[in-house]
Design an enzyme around this catalytic site. Sequence first.
Site, mmCIF file in Angstrom:
data_model
loop_
_atom_site.group_PDB
_atom_site.id
_atom_site.type_symbol
_atom_site.label_atom_id
_atom_site.label_comp_id
_atom_site.label_asym_id
_atom_site.label_seq_id
_atom_site.Cartn_x
_atom_site.Cartn_y
_atom_site.Cartn_z
ATOM 1 N N THR A 111 0.829 -1.201 0.000
ATOM 2 C CA THR A 111 0.000 0.000 0.000
ATOM 3 C C THR A 111 0.861 1.247 0.000
ATOM 4 O OG1 THR A 111 -1.615 -1.264 1.278
ATOM 5 C CG2 THR A 111 -1.983 1.095 1.099
ATOM 6 N N ALA A 112 2.052 1.142 0.568
ATOM 7 C CA ALA A 112 2.981 2.276 0.527
ATOM 8 C C ALA A 112 3.230 2.705 -0.917
ATOM 9 C CB ALA A 112 4.285 1.892 1.212
ATOM 10 N N HIS A 149 7.136 0.106 8.389
ATOM 11 C CA HIS A 149 7.541 -0.530 9.647
ATOM 12 C C HIS A 149 8.389 0.430 10.484
ATOM 13 C CE1 HIS A 149 5.513 -3.963 8.144
ATOM 14 N NE2 HIS A 149 6.459 -4.355 7.306
#
Length: 280
Positions: A111-112, A149
């Site tokens: 999705t990034a 992350h």
Amino acid sequence: MIRVAHSPDADDAFMFWAMAEGKIDTNGRHYVHELADIETLNRRALGGELELTAVSIHAYAHLADRYALLAHGASMGDRYGPRIVARTPAAPDPRADLAGRTVAIPGTLTTAWLALQLYQPNVRPVVVPFDQIEDHVAAGKSDAGLLIHEGQLTFGDRGLHLWADMGEWWFQETRLPLPLGGNVVRRDLGPELVHAIARDLKASIEYGLEHRVEALQHAQGYSRGLDADQTDRFVGMYVNAYTVDYGELGRRAVAELLARAHAAGLIPAPVHLAFIAGDS
């Protein structure tokens, strides 16, 4: 035996801790946990390999025929999310300045990457393992990097500068949180088992939140260099009320992201969303 796959990250470790350690009653359902980075899980899900797996919301657009999206286990960026960083400070208009540049990304189904394409479609992506992107950019191998992350918290330690936060940009565009990841279950398991798995996952998340100190101690082992306070902060970013259940706002955010992605030609077809809840 039900294979459940998720990322070896502090937030997923927190979320699945109670399930993995037998802290909740699964009524005889036996889960075998497999760990892999999110792009690997996205690719494995394309082949329908796993019964229950974490995936990127972007990837789900390619999986909806085979997998159902659970209402539990969301990773939402509420005015924060994947971050674009570079070796130099941001220009006055970083969005425009990013055009034509090489950007290290953690995978083409993340999705990034979808959010970055909506933000600035004219970049040249270079796929790099997510935990190597900071070093990749610091070494000058790409103009910028797209961090997910714990890299969202640690990039400054490498001398890198923030250019844009995709979660904050998305909020300014939509007034919605940015839906990054979710958990999906294979439809061919049948409605009864699918709902039972949803209940187990919700129970695991709730148990972790109710026993936060113990769950954080477990998650610390997956924090890749974060200290205890940073781990607590990171887990708080991505395991919260949206994780227990997307809620109306979270569901609307997923629909909006995928609708915009389809309108921009970034996913192949509109996605019909039906969230499977453990209490339904």
